[in-house]
Motif scaffolding. Structure first.
Motif: not given
Length: 446
Positions: A311-338
């Motif tokens: 990006l140039r200075p002042g340039g914009r990023l639009l990041n459109h992304q699926i998220s999961r609900r956080p679970v206490p004491n679990e790794e942030a990134y999770q994999v669904d087996e199916f």
């Protein structure tokens, strides 16, 4: 002697500690369980062997994909009941977000018994029933649609290319049948009650263009450009020069054809290229729509750093992304087996807070987070309707198993979005220069 369905219902009660939430129809034609709603169809003994050897949602998925398990009636109702959320309509939904798209962590009979406080001796009876019903206790081979052997380091360029081919290179005609004319494979934006799927996808593309403040003469990089829909919309309606990159050859072939047919060859370039290999900055704006889920924990900071540098200075990023609900004491990134085995190999979901933090650590200033969770549920239901209306054609374009994979994963995902187990967000960020003048408007207008 009890019919097979009665034995299966008794087995379910032993394992669950309560009656089966769904009617069971066995291979001998017998039925047992609640008379209302859909039926879980157990077509053969092999279906039980799949559940025995791969308990939880993977066993169910293998049975579904192979056709050994099926649902007669409303698939959404069946998945809700099977998830455990409808085991007792008078009980509240269990606290805390479940792990998988089916609405419950992958738990087999042994785990269910442990949760109920029962001992190994208690497990002997249901295990004996299962063995008597399944016949030879031999694990069936996984359906051909399941990805098993993976080469290379996780989220290396080569391994990511193989994962993308598994998901996207299944035929452009198949995707056209499911997605409709827009050929947009991400959450639509339903900005009015009478909108069609095509209207809602067009509204989403336009929303992104406006958030990025696109205008004539600007350069846009579309990361994970798919079949070129964002690139085409931005070039045609906002006059920008666009570079779209994808690592799917089938996507690139169709995207280039669409660009040519639209007369935009001089303004849109489609490349087969990994984001890590792109160095044609600076850009005025970058869009990444439904691509970041493939990046993964080990590469996400490098992904954010790369986009920042482009990006140039002042340039914009639009990041459109699926998220999961956080679970206490679990790794942030999770994999669904199916999902990992059948849909998005090596895909990982993270909480929205994790994604925002990494983008800011890379130097970007996050200015807006727009949650679109309910919009994705509506989008998925529209895709499922397209697939269900054309099931025979979908099977001809790919395989019967692949068509079943897509129907199951999209229906289950629609419920996951509706029940707030996963979400989707548009994050608008800017590469604010040292002066602190971001160029962002003083008020939020979108």
């Amino acid at each position: 002697m009890p019919h097979t369905a009665d034995r299966l219902a008794a087995l379910a009660r032993q394992v669950l500690g309560r009656p089966s939430p769904i009617r069971i129809r066995a291979w001998d034609g017998s039925e047992a369980g609640p008379p209302d709603g859909p039926a879980l169809v157990v077509r053969n003994r092999r279906a039980l062997r799949r559940l025995m050897w791969s308990s939880g949602e993977l066993g169910f998925a293998r049975g579904w994909v192979s056709g050994d398990l099926d649902v007669d009636g409303d698939l959404y109702d069946a998945l809700t009941r099977l998830s455990g959320l409808a085991l007792n309509r008078d009980e509240p939904v269990p606290a805390g977000p479940p792990a998988g798209v089916f609405g419950a962590a992958p738990r087999g009979p042994a785990a269910r018994l442990r949760e109920a406080g029962r001992t190994a001796r208690d497990a002997a009876r249901p295990l004996g029933t299962m063995l008597s019903l399944t016949g030879l206790p031999v694990p069936p081979p996984a359906p051909a649609e399941e990805i098993r052997r993976r080469r290379g380091v996780l989220h290396s360029v080569r391994r990511d290319q193989e994962a993308i081919r598994h998901h996207y290179d299944v035929g452009n005609d198949f995707y056209a049948l499911v997605l409709g004319p827009s050929m947009v494979y991400s959450c639509a934006y339903w900005d009015r009650p009478d909108a069609t799927l095509e209207d809602a996808q067009r509204a989403k593309l336009d929303l992104i263009c406006r958030k990025l403040a696109l205008g004539p003469g600007m350069r846009l990089l579309d990361v994970g450009c798919g079949w070129g829909s964002m690139a085409l919309h931005a070039a045609e309606h906002y006059g920008v020069q666009v570079v779209g990159i994808t690592i799917s050859h089938e996507q690139a072939d169709l995207a280039r054809k669409r660009v040519s047919e639209a007369g935009l060859t001089g303004r849109v370039e489609i490349r087969i290229q990994d984001y890590r290999e792109h160095a044609d900055g600076p850009y005025d704006a970058i869009s990444s729509i439904g691509m970041a889920e493939h990046v993964g924990r080990v590469q996400f900071r490098a992904y954010a750093d790369t986009l920042y540098e482009l990006l140039r200075p002042g340039g914009r990023l639009l990041n459109h992304q699926i998220s999961r609900r956080p679970v206490p004491n679990e790794e942030a990134y999770q994999v669904d087996e199916f999902i990992d085995r059948y849909v998005f190999p090596d895909g990982e979901l993270a909480p929205i807070g994790t994604t925002v933090s990494v983008l800011e650590e890379a130097g970007l200033e996050v200015r807006d987070v727009h949650a679109l969770r309910e919009h994705y549920a509506t989008t998925l239901r529209a895709w499922v309707a397209n697939l269900e209306s054309n099931q025979e054609q979908a099977a001809r374009l790919t395989t019967q198993g692949r068509a079943r994979v897509w129907r199951l994963y999209m229906a289950a995902s629609a419920l996951a979005f509706e029940q707030n187990r996963i979400g989707v967000n548009q994050i608008l960020a800017v590469k604010t220069p040292p002066t602190g003048r971001s160029g962002m408007p003083p008020t939020r207008t979108l």
